[in-house]
Enzyme design. Structure first.
Site, short mmCIF file in Angstrom:
data_model
loop_
_atom_site.label_atom_id
_atom_site.label_comp_id
_atom_site.label_asym_id
_atom_site.label_seq_id
_atom_site.Cartn_x
_atom_site.Cartn_y
_atom_site.Cartn_z
N TYR A 103 -11.10 2.65 5.39
CA TYR A 103 -11.63 3.55 4.29
C TYR A 103 -11.10 4.80 4.44
CZ TYR A 103 -14.35 -0.29 2.34
OH TYR A 103 -14.76 -1.57 1.81
N ASN A 126 -12.44 -0.97 -8.61
CA ASN A 126 -10.97 -1.45 -9.22
C ASN A 126 -11.34 -2.92 -9.96
OD1 ASN A 126 -8.37 -3.19 -8.88
ND2 ASN A 126 -8.83 -3.79 -6.83
N CYS A 134 -7.90 -4.49 -2.51
CA CYS A 134 -8.90 -3.92 -2.11
C CYS A 134 -9.50 -4.71 -1.10
CB CYS A 134 -9.98 -3.42 -3.10
SG CYS A 134 -10.62 -4.46 -4.16
N HIS A 135 -9.38 -5.74 -0.88
CA HIS A 135 -9.90 -6.92 0.18
C HIS A 135 -9.17 -6.34 1.27
CE1 HIS A 135 -6.14 -8.92 -1.30
NE2 HIS A 135 -5.92 -9.10 -0.01
N GLU A 161 -3.57 -14.13 4.25
CA GLU A 161 -2.44 -13.29 4.65
C GLU A 161 -2.03 -13.26 6.10
OE1 GLU A 161 -3.41 -9.41 2.67
OE2 GLU A 161 -3.37 -10.23 0.75
#
Length: 164
Positions: A103, A126, A134-135, A161
């Protein structure tokens, strides 16, 4: 138009027309009804249960993402937010697949490291889950922080990912 479809992490709901994807969220997200109402009000939308070419493409691209055949999205997004939120979401879209950003790092990219709380609030606003990633934002100490879709989903998305 409203469409609901399955993903490996649960059902997702999309609101779209033939031009834009306005909302993409997990159906069990807390406050989803308010997000839907807000889209209806902001765009004088009439909601009917129907697929659009945009919702079909969103479902196809998500299917490719979950099957590790896609690392980015190319959908016509309508980003419904304040100027600051849109800037924060643009930073999110620049986080590479499989990487994370804190952040504080996101706030720095926006020009002020003291905006950490504002960044968290913008990310939480979002309405385009996974597509605006945003994850991929974590705390500066490496902890995961929050995720509107649930922390278990955040963990699963980050693991997906990293394995690709």
């Amino acid at each position: 138009m409203l469409d609901v479809f399955p993903t490996p992490l649960g059902e997702m709901l999309s609101l779209s027309n033939e031009r834009y994807l306005y909302l993409l969220e997990f159906t069990d997200k807390k406050g989803l009804d308010q997000e839907v109402k807000q889209v209806i009000q902001n765009h004088s939308a009439v909601i009917t249960l129907r697929k659009t070419s945009v919702s079909v493409e969103a479902q196809n691209q998500l299917q490719e993402y979950f099957s590790k055949q896609r690392t980015s999205f190319s959908l016509p997004l309508f980003k419904d937010g304040t100027a600051f939120q849109k800037k924060a979401w643009n930073v999110l879209e620049m986080i590479p697949f499989g990487k994370t950003l804190s952040y504080q790092e996101e706030a720095a990219k926006l020009g002020n490291t003291k905006l950490v709380r504002a960044v968290g609030n913008a990310n939480g606003a979002n309405k385009l889950a996974i597509v605006i990633p945003c994850h991929r934002v974590i705390r500066s100490n490496g902890e995961l922080g929050g995720y509107a879709g649930g922390i278990e989903r955040k963990i699963a998305l980050l693991q997906l990912e990293k394995q690709s």
